[in-house]
Scaffold this motif. Structure first.
Motif, PDB file in Angstrom:
ATOM      1  N   TRP A   1       0.795  -1.136   0.118  1.00 49.70           N
ATOM      2  CA  TRP A   1      -0.789  -0.085  -0.089  1.00 49.70           C
ATOM      3  C   TRP A   1       0.779   1.361  -0.023  1.00 49.70           C
ATOM      4  N   ILE A   2       1.769   0.993   0.470  1.00 48.94           N
ATOM      5  CA  ILE A   2       2.233   2.700   0.961  1.00 48.94           C
ATOM      6  C   ILE A   2       3.318   2.672  -0.253  1.00 48.94           C
TER       7      ILE A   2
ATOM      8  N   VAL B   1       1.711   9.007   3.988  1.00 50.31           N
ATOM      9  CA  VAL B   1       1.221   7.504   3.875  1.00 50.31           C
ATOM     10  C   VAL B   1       1.796   6.529   4.326  1.00 50.31           C
TER      11      VAL B   1
ATOM     12  N   ALA C   1      -7.696   5.902   1.938  1.00 50.48           N
ATOM     13  CA  ALA C   1      -6.687   6.392   0.409  1.00 50.48           C
ATOM     14  C   ALA C   1      -7.215   7.979  -0.285  1.00 50.48           C
TER      15      ALA C   1
ATOM     16  N   VAL D   1       0.734   9.550  -4.501  1.00 44.57           N
ATOM     17  CA  VAL D   1       0.776  10.653  -3.975  1.00 44.57           C
ATOM     18  C   VAL D   1       2.527  11.567  -4.034  1.00 44.57           C
TER      19      VAL D   1
ATOM     20  N   ALA E   1      -4.767   9.944   1.852  1.00 52.42           N
ATOM     21  CA  ALA E   1      -3.450  10.055   1.356  1.00 52.42           C
ATOM     22  C   ALA E   1      -3.530  11.219   0.772  1.00 52.42           C
ATOM     23  N   TRP E   2      -4.370  10.992  -0.119  1.00 53.22           N
ATOM     24  CA  TRP E   2      -4.595  11.790  -1.519  1.00 53.22           C
ATOM     25  C   TRP E   2      -4.665  13.880  -1.243  1.00 53.22           C
TER      26      TRP E   2
ATOM     27  N   ASN F   1       4.671  14.042   3.309  1.00 56.84           N
ATOM     28  CA  ASN F   1       3.449  13.030   2.551  1.00 56.84           C
ATOM     29  C   ASN F   1       3.641  11.307   2.595  1.00 56.84           C
TER      30      ASN F   1
ATOM     31  N   VAL G   1       0.544   3.842  -2.737  1.00 58.73           N
ATOM     32  CA  VAL G   1      -0.287   4.981  -2.785  1.00 58.73           C
ATOM     33  C   VAL G   1       0.607   6.122  -2.688  1.00 58.73           C
ATOM     34  N   GLY G   2       1.686   5.890  -2.104  1.00 59.04           N
ATOM     35  CA  GLY G   2       3.045   6.780  -1.953  1.00 59.04           C
ATOM     36  C   GLY G   2       3.706   7.211  -3.726  1.00 59.04           C
TER      37      GLY G   2
END
Length: 487
Positions: free
Chosen positions: A20-21, A96, A134, A28, A137-138, A92, A24-25
């Motif tokens: 996930w990191i 995340v 999510a 971002v 994070a966004w 950021n 999603v990272g």
């Protein structure tokens, strides 16, 4: 065999967290690098961190002292990273990682309450699937989002006290307090959730410890949320105007709601309070409703959100949902435990329902790569022409006073004075009074995205150019920088 299952489930949850990191990272960071982040709030937080790292206090993006915005004392933990060159992408990525790692305390809570490695893993993965995880994070860095894993770890330790008495219980309580204290140090609002946790513990017959948590959190809230932050802000706030005829302060909102309950009920009806509760709990198969005492952690923030006249406070994509979603995932686990106490099969069905509903929600309105919102503008996919923004960054000096487009501000916020145009000429999104502006004559650079100004800002820009105050315009890819030529 149980040890093998335990090791395997732990390995799988951490594999899910790291995946996930990475996924999603990357999204971002790509968003920020493509100038798709904003002054409110990433620019605020980045400038605040830079200011603290340089012994300064007044945030010119929002117009408040750093701690007059919120009591975010964990900023000091990040200050050394500013000294080492850290900036928005680092903040950021920290967030995340915090959001992803929150899956681990969720896993631990579920393991303790459900006595099942598979159920624990299911809840940990469900947290990562939740659309709001999510979206948080966004939205980029926010202190209450950073508090999530600490608050969940505090909940885990608070509700999993070892049997017996003596030093082991004392040590466990100390660890609980440390996790909770760190969570509250991220933002004063977290203390409201801790009050709910204290009440929960008292109902579970941990009266002394629960009362101590409740009293400590209440004192923290009164000192920092009710007195300290408003005092530094000069009684100015971004939130006072959001409650309309209910009042401008928390105490006024409470008094008005008690004296005129029809106003309170009308606001809940107008804002679809039931629908908002459904959006929080439906991705968790509505199991949180089976554990109303656990939901007490999120109830204060729920009403803070739903009683405003601004729909963004109850939109599931913003940081206002951090605490309600912590309460919801914890209550969902307790709800599954409630079902399991009545029937093991029913408990398993509840866990399965959570995973299925979390996946359906992620698919139908989530931002993950398989989600419906992935390709409709939230993430700036592909390559964009950022040459104009980069040229503007190259042109302005590191200490120059700047008034710029909101998307430029987070990339240039590490300076003492930066405004979002048309500040300081026309007050917009500046929470203090005009006396806190520097003289407009000190603004050396304007950074404008062509064709994006409203009528009043455009008229102002035309006037400044016509009067000869600004010139030497450089336009690259639709981004124009103007240099001050005379006072």
């Amino acid at each position: 065999m149980p040890a093998v299952r335990k090791s395997l489930s732990s390995a799988l949850i951490w594999a899910s967290i790291f995946t996930w990191i990475i996924v999603v990272g990357r999204l971002v960071v790509h968003r920020h690098n493509n100038f798709a982040t904003f002054d409110f709030d990433l620019g605020i937080h980045d400038q605040s961190l830079w200011l603290l790292a340089n012994g300064k206090w007044f945030n010119t993006v929002c117009g408040l002292p750093v701690f007059g915005h919120h009591a975010m004392f964990m900023y000091y933990f990040l200050v050394p990273f500013v000294w080492l060159g850290g900036g928005p992408n680092l903040w950021n990525m920290f967030q995340v990682a915090a959001l992803a790692c929150a899956a681990y305390p969720v896993f631990l809570i579920a393991r303790h309450r459900l006595k099942s490695e598979a159920s624990a893993l299911a809840f940990g993965v469900a947290w990562l699937l939740l659309p709001t995880t999510a979206y948080l994070a966004w939205e980029t860095f926010h202190p209450e989002t950073m508090a999530i894993p600490f608050l969940l770890m505090g909940y885990h330790y608070a509700t999993s006290r070892p049997e017996g008495m003596g030093k082991h219980v004392t040590r466990h309580n100390v660890i609980t307090i440390v996790w909770i204290a760190v969570a509250m140090l991220w933002k004063e609002d977290i203390s409201l959730a801790v009050m709910g946790l204290g009440i929960l513990l008292m109902f579970r017959k941990r009266i002394r410890f629960g009362a101590a948590l409740f009293a400590g959190a209440t004192l923290y809230f009164l000192v920092f949320a009710v007195w300290f932050v408003p005092h530094l802000a000069g009684e100015l706030s971004a939130y006072g105007a959001l409650y309309g005829n209910l009042g401008t302060t928390p105490s006024e909102v409470v008094k008005t709601s008690l004296r005129h309950p029809s106003l309170f009920i009308d606001r809940l009806s107008d804002n679809n309070a039931i629908g908002y509760a459904g959006r929080i709990t439906s991705p968790l198969a509505f199991l949180p409703f089976l554990a109303p005492l656990t939901l007490l952690m999120g109830i204060p923030q729920y009403f803070i959100n739903i009683l405003t006249t601004a729909d963004f406070t109850w939109a599931m994509m913003y940081h206002y949902q951090a605490v309600p979603n912590v309460a919801a995932i914890a209550a969902a686990i307790e709800g599954a435990a409630f079902l399991q106490r009545r029937s093991r099969a029913l408990g398993r069905l509840g866990v399965l329902g959570v995973v299925v509903c979390a996946y359906i929600a992620a698919n139908s309105w989530g931002l993950l790569p398989f989600g419906a919102k992935y390709n409709i503008g939230y993430w700036p996919h592909g390559t964009r022409d950022n040459s104009g923004w980069v040229a503007a960054l190259d042109r302005i000096g590191p200490t120059d006073v700047v008034s710029a487009h909101y998307a430029f501000v987070p990339h240039a916020a590490q300076r003492e004075i930066i405004y979002t145009f048309p500040n300081p000429w026309i007050k917009t999104n500046f929470l203090n009074d005009d006396s806190k502006f520097v003289s407009p004559s000190e603004v050396k650079w304007l950074v404008i995205k062509d064709g994006t100004l409203g009528q009043a800002p455009q008229d102002l820009l035309n006037q400044l150019i016509a009067q000869g105050e600004y010139g030497e315009a450089q336009t690259v890819a639709g981004i124009t920088t103007y240099k001050r030529l005379k006072p």
